[in-house]
Design an enzyme around this catalytic site. Structure first.
Site, short mmCIF file in Angstrom:
data_model
loop_
_atom_site.label_atom_id
_atom_site.label_comp_id
_atom_site.label_asym_id
_atom_site.label_seq_id
_atom_site.Cartn_x
_atom_site.Cartn_y
_atom_site.Cartn_z
N ARG A 232 0.77 -1.04 0.05
CA ARG A 232 0.05 -0.08 -0.01
C ARG A 232 0.79 1.18 -0.05
NH1 ARG A 232 -3.32 -2.25 -1.57
NH2 ARG A 232 -5.46 -2.49 -1.12
N GLU A 261 -2.66 7.93 -5.45
CA GLU A 261 -3.22 7.61 -6.55
C GLU A 261 -4.19 7.81 -7.27
OE1 GLU A 261 -3.43 3.01 -5.84
OE2 GLU A 261 -1.37 2.90 -4.95
N HIS A 282 -0.79 0.30 -9.74
CA HIS A 282 -1.43 -0.65 -8.88
C HIS A 282 -2.22 -1.81 -9.49
CE1 HIS A 282 -3.75 -0.46 -4.78
NE2 HIS A 282 -3.92 -1.77 -5.13
O1 LIG Z 1 -5.97 -4.89 -1.46
C1 LIG Z 1 -6.07 -5.65 -2.55
O2 LIG Z 1 -6.51 -6.62 -2.69
C2 LIG Z 1 -5.09 -5.26 -3.71
O3 LIG Z 1 -4.64 -4.04 -3.42
C3 LIG Z 1 -5.72 -5.14 -5.16
O4 LIG Z 1 -6.71 -4.17 -4.94
P1 LIG Z 1 -7.34 -3.80 -6.47
O5 LIG Z 1 -7.29 -5.05 -7.37
O6 LIG Z 1 -8.77 -3.64 -5.88
O7 LIG Z 1 -6.99 -2.55 -6.93
#
Ligand SMILES: O=C(O)[C@H](O)COP(=O)(O)O
Length: 310
Positions: A232, A261, A282
């Protein structure tokens, strides 16, 4: 009853939801904060990924909301305390996307060690940098994993193939059986920082982990260390990273997540201009397989919860 999906959900998962609940109105569209604040009044079940911030402000307008389904692991984008105080159940999908995140970490390390992105950029600009791009092997290096949850464990499993000396820091005691199974050694944070060639963060973001790795921790690291953050934004102090990349202490950094972000502003401009920064938007969990698992899992959990309500 109305179910609203605010971030893209896997196609098969959506079909399954429609099949399980044929009489329920299901909408799927991304509403930005101000629109969602208004629309939330009519929604009973909200399904999101990390892109939707379910803040106190949104929840204050959520008069009918009973369930929030987070198709993913991290709950830092959801005000869980406010949700709980309003009797709203929050569900997530632990472990379903962890393998994909762990694979991206390996990819980033190999990219930094073997200059894959730099070599690609060079060739696209008609540069043949064979002599300049001498790299390092990951095999038999010391690899430090901070946080031994689902992603940390998947990473340790993949690292067995590289026969790294894998060190783990976690606040929870890891059983002897697990240590043996994953071929890791649990150590103090200091020991991990001082001895690792590569350090990868796998901790959640909360008040205790904000800038968990900052200047004092980077100073403890070996010269030429590599840091990866696919956990994160905010657990790694990006300003400190920039400073130690520029003075050469850090060999490279891999970032899939950012304190802001999408990342904007001078700090990120400077970071992304450095050749030894590998960065992705991300996408740790963004694979076909992970999204299918996450989607199906959240649908199963939401349907089960709705049936409990009736
Ligand atoms: O916390 C999570 O599961 C990952 O960071 C992925 O999150 P996302 O695919 O919803 O961006």
């Amino acid at each position: 009853m109305k179910i609203h999906i605010n971030d893209p959900l896997d196609e098969n998962a959506l079909k399954k939801l429609q099949k399980e609940l044929p009489n329920v109105e299901i909408t799927s569209e991304h509403f930005e904060k101000d629109v969602l604040k208004d629309k939330i009044k009519e929604i009973d079940v909200l399904i999101v990924r990390s892109a939707t911030k379910v803040t106190r402000e949104i929840l204050e307008h959520a008069d009918k909301l009973k369930i929030i389904g987070r198709a993913g692991m991290g709950l830092d984008n959801i005000d869980v305390d406010t949700a709980k105080s309003k009797g709203i159940t929050v569900l997530n999908t632990p472990g379903q996307n962890s393998l994909s995140v762990a694979e991206l970490v390996i990819g980033m390390v190999l990219d930094i060690y073997r200059h894959i992105t730099i070599g690609t950029i060079g060739l696209k600009n008609e540069q043949w940098e064979k002599k300049q791009l001498k790299g390092l092997e990951l095999s038999e290096k010391t690899f430090g994993i901070i946080g031994f949850g689902y992603v940390g464990k998947n990473l340790a499993k993949l690292l067995k193939g590289f026969q790294t000396n894998t060190l783990v820091f976690d606040v929870v005691n890891i059983s002897t059986d697990e240590l043996k199974h994953y071929n890791v050694r649990q150590v103090s944070l200091e020991e991990l920082l001082q001895n690792s060639d590569v350090i990868s963060l796998h901790i959640p973001k909360n008040e205790k982990t904000y800038h968990f790795i900052s200047e004092p921790q980077i100073q403890m690291m070996k010269d030429g260390a590599v840091i990866i953050n696919a956990a994160r934004g905010g657990v790694l102090d990006e300003n400190a990273v920039l400073k130690y990349l520029k003075n050469g202490k850090l060999l490279g950094v891999g970032l899939d997540v950012f304190e802001e972000e999408p990342p904007k502003g001078d700090l990120y401009k400077e970071l992304f201009a450095l050749p030894n920064v590998v960065a992705t938007p991300h996408i740790g969990a963004s694979t076909k397989e992970a999204q299918e698992r996450v989607g199906i899992n959240i649908v199963d959990r939401v349907v089960e919860e709705i049936r409990k309500l009736n």
